[in-house]
Design a protein around this motif. Sequence first.
Motif, PDB file in Angstrom:
ATOM      1  N   GLU A 103      10.055  -8.430 -13.564  1.00  8.11           N
ATOM      2  CA  GLU A 103      11.085  -8.412 -12.665  1.00  8.11           C
ATOM      3  C   GLU A 103      10.596  -7.625 -11.256  1.00  8.11           C
ATOM      4  O   GLU A 103       9.859  -6.534 -11.297  1.00  8.11           O
ATOM      5  N   GLY A 104      10.865  -8.161  -9.981  1.00  5.96           N
ATOM      6  CA  GLY A 104      10.464  -7.625  -8.720  1.00  5.96           C
ATOM      7  C   GLY A 104       9.354  -8.079  -8.351  1.00  5.96           C
ATOM      8  O   GLY A 104       8.690  -7.522  -7.214  1.00  5.96           O
ATOM      9  N   SER A 105       8.539  -8.992  -9.012  1.00  9.30           N
ATOM     10  CA  SER A 105       7.312  -9.597  -8.487  1.00  9.30           C
ATOM     11  C   SER A 105       7.574 -10.488  -7.240  1.00  9.30           C
ATOM     12  O   SER A 105       8.226 -11.200  -6.954  1.00  9.30           O
ATOM     13  N   ALA A 106       6.493 -10.202  -6.388  1.00 10.07           N
ATOM     14  CA  ALA A 106       6.532 -11.060  -5.074  1.00 10.07           C
ATOM     15  C   ALA A 106       5.392 -11.716  -5.108  1.00 10.07           C
ATOM     16  O   ALA A 106       5.636 -13.092  -4.523  1.00 10.07           O
ATOM     17  N   ASP A 107       4.303 -11.454  -5.272  1.00  3.46           N
ATOM     18  CA  ASP A 107       2.877 -12.500  -4.889  1.00  3.46           C
ATOM     19  C   ASP A 107       2.164 -12.739  -6.377  1.00  3.46           C
ATOM     20  O   ASP A 107       2.147 -11.503  -7.240  1.00  3.46           O
ATOM     21  N   VAL A 108       1.211 -13.637  -6.070  1.00  3.15           N
ATOM     22  CA  VAL A 108       0.193 -13.733  -7.153  1.00  3.15           C
ATOM     23  C   VAL A 108      -1.084 -13.917  -6.147  1.00  3.15           C
ATOM     24  O   VAL A 108      -1.054 -14.942  -5.734  1.00  3.15           O
ATOM     25  N   LEU A 109      -1.933 -13.097  -6.016  1.00  5.85           N
ATOM     26  CA  LEU A 109      -3.036 -13.152  -5.202  1.00  5.85           C
ATOM     27  C   LEU A 109      -4.326 -13.136  -6.048  1.00  5.85           C
ATOM     28  O   LEU A 109      -4.555 -12.574  -7.046  1.00  5.85           O
ATOM     29  N   TYR A 110      -5.262 -14.408  -5.654  1.00  4.70           N
ATOM     30  CA  TYR A 110      -6.288 -14.697  -6.418  1.00  4.70           C
ATOM     31  C   TYR A 110      -7.583 -14.076  -5.942  1.00  4.70           C
ATOM     32  O   TYR A 110      -7.721 -14.004  -4.770  1.00  4.70           O
ATOM     33  N   THR A 111      -8.278 -13.096  -6.852  1.00  7.31           N
ATOM     34  CA  THR A 111      -9.635 -12.582  -6.574  1.00  7.31           C
ATOM     35  C   THR A 111     -10.642 -12.871  -7.634  1.00  7.31           C
ATOM     36  O   THR A 111     -10.167 -12.802  -8.703  1.00  7.31           O
ATOM     37  N   ILE A 122      -0.726  -9.898  -9.851  1.00  4.44           N
ATOM     38  CA  ILE A 122       0.575  -9.594  -9.461  1.00  4.44           C
ATOM     39  C   ILE A 122       0.969  -8.536  -8.630  1.00  4.44           C
ATOM     40  O   ILE A 122       0.641  -7.491  -8.875  1.00  4.44           O
ATOM     41  N   ILE A 123       1.525  -8.896  -7.461  1.00  4.63           N
ATOM     42  CA  ILE A 123       1.976  -7.728  -6.617  1.00  4.63           C
ATOM     43  C   ILE A 123       3.367  -7.828  -6.594  1.00  4.63           C
ATOM     44  O   ILE A 123       4.128  -8.862  -6.273  1.00  4.63           O
ATOM     45  N   SER A 124       4.230  -6.539  -6.380  1.00  2.00           N
ATOM     46  CA  SER A 124       5.543  -6.274  -6.424  1.00  2.00           C
ATOM     47  C   SER A 124       5.934  -6.258  -5.001  1.00  2.00           C
ATOM     48  O   SER A 124       5.115  -5.868  -4.132  1.00  2.00           O
ATOM     49  N   HIS A 125       7.223  -6.521  -4.932  1.00  2.00           N
ATOM     50  CA  HIS A 125       7.941  -6.312  -3.685  1.00  2.00           C
ATOM     51  C   HIS A 125       7.827  -4.671  -3.372  1.00  2.00           C
ATOM     52  O   HIS A 125       7.403  -4.275  -2.216  1.00  2.00           O
ATOM     53  N   ARG A 126       7.897  -3.835  -4.382  1.00  2.00           N
ATOM     54  CA  ARG A 126       7.722  -2.406  -4.082  1.00  2.00           C
ATOM     55  C   ARG A 126       6.249  -2.160  -3.462  1.00  2.00           C
ATOM     56  O   ARG A 126       6.109  -1.355  -2.368  1.00  2.00           O
ATOM     57  N   THR A 127       5.287  -2.619  -4.247  1.00  2.00           N
ATOM     58  CA  THR A 127       3.892  -2.427  -3.732  1.00  2.00           C
ATOM     59  C   THR A 127       3.672  -2.938  -2.172  1.00  2.00           C
ATOM     60  O   THR A 127       2.992  -2.271  -1.427  1.00  2.00           O
ATOM     61  N   ILE A 128       4.423  -3.933  -1.949  1.00  2.00           N
ATOM     62  CA  ILE A 128       4.297  -4.500  -0.474  1.00  2.00           C
ATOM     63  C   ILE A 128       4.826  -3.497   0.577  1.00  2.00           C
ATOM     64  O   ILE A 128       3.953  -3.094   1.652  1.00  2.00           O
ATOM     65  N   VAL A 129       5.859  -3.146   0.200  1.00  2.00           N
ATOM     66  CA  VAL A 129       6.543  -1.962   1.109  1.00  2.00           C
ATOM     67  C   VAL A 129       5.636  -0.595   1.120  1.00  2.00           C
ATOM     68  O   VAL A 129       5.361  -0.128   2.208  1.00  2.00           O
TER      69      VAL A 129
END
Length: 436
Positions: A103-111, A122-129
Amino acid sequence: MNCALTLEDYLRLDAERYPEKTAVVCGEEALTYAQLWQRVQQRATDFPSGQVIAFRSSQTIDFLVTYLAIHLAGSVAAPLEKDTPEPLFEEIAGRLSACEVPEGSADVLYTTGTTGKSKGVIISHRTIVADAENLIAGQGFSHDLIFVIHGPLNHIGSLSKIYPVILLGGTLRILDGLRDADVFFEAFREPGKYATFFVPANIRFLLSFDARRFAALADRLDFVESGGAPLSHADMLQLCEILPRTRLYNTYASTETGIIATYNYNDGRCLPGCLGRPMPHSRIIITPEGMISCQGDTLMSGYIGDPELTATVLRGDTVYMSDYGTIDEEGMLHIGGRESDVINVGGYKVAPTEVEDVAMSIEGVRDCICISAEHRIMGRAVKLLVVMQDGVAFDKKRIARYIAARLEPYKVPQLYEQVDAIARTYNGKLDRKFYK
């Protein structure tokens, strides 16, 4: 940090506070904040809620609208390389749609990282802010800043610059790479306060072929950030010389850790290998083995669909990196190279980045890479591959003497070879796996 607010909440507030301000420019197209917010709201109706949605990355306003709209719809954005073959795109999209995310996930970025295996972070909305607030505090993003993005928007280096600009109601200018230097320099033509982000290979290119035009931006560039790979000390010194009033940041960040630490090397000291102090939402710990580990609100939630791989990197509230590092008496991080890159020669460990840093300061050297090579007597040896500038002769004895005067004997390469080009990855990093 106001954990209740997402990036899209800040965009809505921008539309209310600065409706007529230019939010984003790309080519001949421009949107104000009111227009951008309206378009994002309209696009959000095209997406379902509660899914991981794959889409192709592009250097366009439409990418920005789609990315924000997926969030606003209550789904997770998974931007993929724009040139991903259609069968592979469909396979990844199908696999992602079946995955559950926290819950709260925003992105999946491939590396690909160091293993070469594609990993969805997996990047969360909390992480983005938290990343946005780290960059604002560490680099001085401001409301009147125009940030020029020319790197791929499906990678954290460029994508993360969207975050603080939207939080503060600044302006984004999106370019399609650096293939046309004229287009890049034209982006800074109008008066204003600008900033941009480079991988080190881009900086080397501009310093080699367009240093004069780069220097002409000195009064407009508020700051320049580099990241994604080590920046040679020679390039750091040259940037300090041609941009004397510009803040020049070297940043420690990754998709897994988020934006962790930064150092303005245009501070009169220009410390090589320094990445500065941790930013407000981040902490750095050096393990007993000398490896960097990170804590704080900017960390990933894990690798999608792969709890076993997640456990090798993320344990508890800590992400364990493969980089050697130290923290000095001022609390600043110094990087010592990646564990997988270290060359073991006769019981001695050589960090190739240290050799490359010295070699890049040799007059006439355009590019280089330090690798491990077979040696008929020693078994393994340090080898330096060098690209010379046009019209400069390759003299391995001169290069060897220069390095020997600056490094311990066991770090001086035994083998030298002139090459036409150095292999690099899609985002400009030295491609060490190419030579293994």
